[in-house]
Design an enzyme around this catalytic site. Structure first.
Site, PDB file in Angstrom:
ATOM      1  N   ASN A  10      51.433  26.665 -29.322  1.00 17.48           N
ATOM      2  CA  ASN A  10      50.947  25.094 -29.162  1.00 17.48           C
ATOM      3  C   ASN A  10      49.574  25.139 -29.748  1.00 17.48           C
ATOM      4  O   ASN A  10      48.398  25.348 -29.403  1.00 17.48           O
ATOM      5  CB  ASN A  10      50.760  25.028 -27.635  1.00 17.48           C
ATOM      6  CG  ASN A  10      50.348  23.662 -27.218  1.00 17.48           C
ATOM      7  OD1 ASN A  10      49.969  22.882 -28.123  1.00 17.48           O
ATOM      8  ND2 ASN A  10      49.939  23.491 -25.958  1.00 17.48           N
ATOM      9  N   TRP A  11      49.949  24.361 -30.908  1.00 19.95           N
ATOM     10  CA  TRP A  11      48.601  24.032 -32.033  1.00 19.95           C
ATOM     11  C   TRP A  11      47.932  23.093 -31.314  1.00 19.95           C
ATOM     12  O   TRP A  11      46.422  22.809 -31.706  1.00 19.95           O
ATOM     13  CB  TRP A  11      49.068  23.760 -33.125  1.00 19.95           C
ATOM     14  CG  TRP A  11      49.169  25.126 -34.159  1.00 19.95           C
ATOM     15  CD1 TRP A  11      49.505  26.121 -33.540  1.00 19.95           C
ATOM     16  CD2 TRP A  11      49.547  24.837 -35.440  1.00 19.95           C
ATOM     17  NE1 TRP A  11      49.836  27.106 -34.591  1.00 19.95           N
ATOM     18  CE2 TRP A  11      49.783  26.247 -35.829  1.00 19.95           C
ATOM     19  CE3 TRP A  11      49.701  24.061 -36.237  1.00 19.95           C
ATOM     20  CZ2 TRP A  11      50.156  26.747 -37.127  1.00 19.95           C
ATOM     21  CZ3 TRP A  11      50.205  24.258 -37.565  1.00 19.95           C
ATOM     22  CH2 TRP A  11      50.255  25.738 -38.002  1.00 19.95           C
ATOM     23  N   LYS A  12      48.128  22.090 -30.070  1.00 17.69           N
ATOM     24  CA  LYS A  12      47.264  21.344 -29.308  1.00 17.69           C
ATOM     25  C   LYS A  12      46.736  20.453 -30.533  1.00 17.69           C
ATOM     26  O   LYS A  12      47.523  20.176 -31.487  1.00 17.69           O
ATOM     27  CB  LYS A  12      46.090  22.064 -28.633  1.00 17.69           C
ATOM     28  CG  LYS A  12      46.741  23.073 -27.649  1.00 17.69           C
ATOM     29  CD  LYS A  12      45.702  23.485 -26.518  1.00 17.69           C
ATOM     30  CE  LYS A  12      46.361  24.602 -25.700  1.00 17.69           C
ATOM     31  NZ  LYS A  12      45.427  24.957 -24.595  1.00 17.69           N
ATOM     32  N   HIS A  93      52.045  19.591 -20.028  1.00 20.53           N
ATOM     33  CA  HIS A  93      51.007  20.557 -20.029  1.00 20.53           C
ATOM     34  C   HIS A  93      49.916  20.088 -19.376  1.00 20.53           C
ATOM     35  O   HIS A  93      49.588  18.984 -19.367  1.00 20.53           O
ATOM     36  CB  HIS A  93      50.735  20.400 -21.808  1.00 20.53           C
ATOM     37  CG  HIS A  93      49.512  21.503 -22.078  1.00 20.53           C
ATOM     38  ND1 HIS A  93      48.331  21.752 -21.829  1.00 20.53           N
ATOM     39  CD2 HIS A  93      49.812  22.810 -22.431  1.00 20.53           C
ATOM     40  CE1 HIS A  93      47.680  22.727 -22.136  1.00 20.53           C
ATOM     41  NE2 HIS A  93      48.659  23.532 -22.432  1.00 20.53           N
ATOM     42  N   GLU A  95      46.642  19.949 -19.948  1.00 20.45           N
ATOM     43  CA  GLU A  95      46.087  19.077 -20.536  1.00 20.45           C
ATOM     44  C   GLU A  95      46.337  17.680 -20.553  1.00 20.45           C
ATOM     45  O   GLU A  95      45.566  16.735 -20.202  1.00 20.45           O
ATOM     46  CB  GLU A  95      45.703  19.583 -21.879  1.00 20.45           C
ATOM     47  CG  GLU A  95      44.576  20.600 -21.949  1.00 20.45           C
ATOM     48  CD  GLU A  95      44.960  21.849 -23.084  1.00 20.45           C
ATOM     49  OE1 GLU A  95      45.539  21.379 -23.953  1.00 20.45           O
ATOM     50  OE2 GLU A  95      44.386  22.895 -22.889  1.00 20.45           O
ATOM     51  N   GLU A 164      51.597  28.333 -16.532  1.00 18.72           N
ATOM     52  CA  GLU A 164      50.114  28.210 -17.308  1.00 18.72           C
ATOM     53  C   GLU A 164      49.062  27.926 -16.274  1.00 18.72           C
ATOM     54  O   GLU A 164      48.932  26.782 -15.934  1.00 18.72           O
ATOM     55  CB  GLU A 164      50.125  27.281 -18.362  1.00 18.72           C
ATOM     56  CG  GLU A 164      51.041  27.385 -19.621  1.00 18.72           C
ATOM     57  CD  GLU A 164      50.478  26.653 -20.880  1.00 18.72           C
ATOM     58  OE1 GLU A 164      50.427  27.389 -21.798  1.00 18.72           O
ATOM     59  OE2 GLU A 164      50.093  25.843 -20.719  1.00 18.72           O
ATOM     60  N   GLY A 170      42.473  28.836 -22.224  1.00 15.02           N
ATOM     61  CA  GLY A 170      41.175  28.892 -23.115  1.00 15.02           C
ATOM     62  C   GLY A 170      40.061  29.312 -22.571  1.00 15.02           C
ATOM     63  O   GLY A 170      38.858  29.227 -23.291  1.00 15.02           O
ATOM     64  N   SER A 209      45.248  32.072 -22.159  1.00 15.24           N
ATOM     65  CA  SER A 209      44.575  33.331 -22.845  1.00 15.24           C
ATOM     66  C   SER A 209      45.399  34.503 -23.336  1.00 15.24           C
ATOM     67  O   SER A 209      44.992  35.662 -23.175  1.00 15.24           O
ATOM     68  CB  SER A 209      43.473  33.637 -22.012  1.00 15.24           C
ATOM     69  OG  SER A 209      42.587  32.682 -21.680  1.00 15.24           O
ATOM     70  N   GLY A 230      47.818  29.268 -26.847  1.00 12.43           N
ATOM     71  CA  GLY A 230      47.261  28.075 -27.561  1.00 12.43           C
ATOM     72  C   GLY A 230      46.293  28.924 -28.619  1.00 12.43           C
ATOM     73  O   GLY A 230      46.995  28.919 -29.890  1.00 12.43           O
ATOM     74  N   GLY A 231      44.916  29.101 -28.428  1.00 19.69           N
ATOM     75  CA  GLY A 231      44.021  29.549 -29.551  1.00 19.69           C
ATOM     76  C   GLY A 231      44.575  30.560 -30.537  1.00 19.69           C
ATOM     77  O   GLY A 231      44.442  30.458 -31.674  1.00 19.69           O
TER      78      GLY A 231
HETATM   79  P1  13P Z   1      45.149  29.353 -24.734  1.00 18.30           P
HETATM   80  O1  13P Z   1      46.123  30.520 -25.241  1.00 18.30           O
HETATM   81  O2  13P Z   1      44.344  28.692 -25.725  1.00 18.30           O
HETATM   82  O3  13P Z   1      44.279  29.731 -23.434  1.00 18.30           O
HETATM   83  O4  13P Z   1      46.058  28.143 -24.359  1.00 18.30           O
HETATM   84  C1  13P Z   1      47.128  28.135 -23.636  1.00 18.30           C
HETATM   85  C2  13P Z   1      48.008  26.943 -23.514  1.00 18.30           C
HETATM   86  O5  13P Z   1      47.485  26.130 -23.003  1.00 18.30           O
HETATM   87  C3  13P Z   1      49.258  26.758 -24.198  1.00 18.30           C
HETATM   88  O6  13P Z   1      49.942  25.753 -24.112  1.00 18.30           O
END
Ligand code: 13P
Length: 254
Positions: A10-12, A93, A95, A164, A170, A209, A230-231
């Site tokens: 997920n590149w956000k 999600h 967020e 999640e 993050g 994470s 994510g990251g």
């Molecule tokens: P991180 O891997 O950066 O913690 O993000 C997880 C996430 O929200 C994937 O959707």
């Protein structure tokens, strides 16, 4: 259900066309790691270009609107992302739930809209830190599952759940493998209530994470069918570390 691990990046809100080189490198490497199903959810603006660059991996959106179209300035419908090349979308999600006030009911409508448009969905659930500290993690996730996961004939096979925990996103903090396994078993039970026997085949991803150095442990926890990353999905190097860990963990399990 495919029993291949499903690893989704997920590149956000990251990525301009310069990042297509990463997508290309991920796609090339995925050709050599067929034991793992790999997908990327880039920002809307890169869906079409990423689809053109990548032959093998799945491409998805990070969100869709619940309506088919209309006077919704700045929003994007499921049919639009599908037309751009997305085969699935993430919905719910944390967020989006936090930053855009998305309710369980809205998340469910979005999932239904995406399925009606012929797409698969990854529905995200997860407790906050306060909920975990208060011993309410399982009930919080159960509420989200009951109210935001779409149901109906033929729906289960279109759905993936991503667990999640909000406090792990993050932050570099993760639950223990035991805690992940316990929550995934709990989710599996709730999927049985939602879908009956078909609930057994719905994949449950862990997200929060996930990095190359903790992926093997998290992916071998009970009933973990893959990861939403994510990251660590932003560079081919770190994402491939996770994909390789998934391939090895799968080999050890089978
Ligand atoms: P991180 O891997 O950066 O913690 O993000 C997880 C996430 O929200 C994937 O959707």
């Amino acid at each position: 259900m495919s029993n291949r691990p499903y690893i989704v990046g997920n590149w956000k809100m990251h990525g301009t066309r310069a990042m297509l080189a990463e997508a290309r490198a991920i796609d090339r490497a995925a050709e050599r790691l067929l034991k793992v199903e790999v997908a990327l959810a880039p920002p809307f603006t890169l869906i079409h270009a990423t689809r053109k660059e990548a032959n093998l991996i799945g491409i998805g959106a990070q969100d869709v609107h619940s309506a088919d179209g209309g006077a919704h300035t700045g929003d994007i419908s499921a049919a639009m992302v599908k037309d751009a090349g997305a085969g699935f979308t993430i919905v719910g999600h944390s967020e989006r739930r936090a930053n855009h006030g998305e309710t369980n009911a809205l998340v469910k409508e979005k999932a239904e809209a995406a399925i009606a448009a012929g797409m698969n969905v990854i529905v995200c659930v997860g407790e906050t830190e306060e909920e975990r500290d208060a011993g309410k993690a399982e009930s919080a996730v159960a509420d989200q599952l009951a109210s935001s996961v779409p149901v109906g004939d033929g729906v289960a096979e279109k759905v993936t759940i991503a667990y999640e925990p909000v406090w792990a996103i993050g932050t570099g903090r993760t639950p223990t493998a035991e805690d992940v396994g316990a929550m995934h078993r709990h989710i599996r039970e709730k999927l049985g209530s939602l879908y009956g026997e078909e609930g057994a085949d719905v994949r449950i991803l862990y997200g929060g994470s996930v990095k190359p150095d903790n992926a093997a442990e998290l992916l071998t926890a009970d009933d973990v069918g893959g990861a939403l990353v994510g990251g660590a999905s932003l560079t081919a190097e770190s994402f491939l570390g996770i994909i390789m860990a998934a391939a090895e963990a799968h080999e050890d399990k089978s």
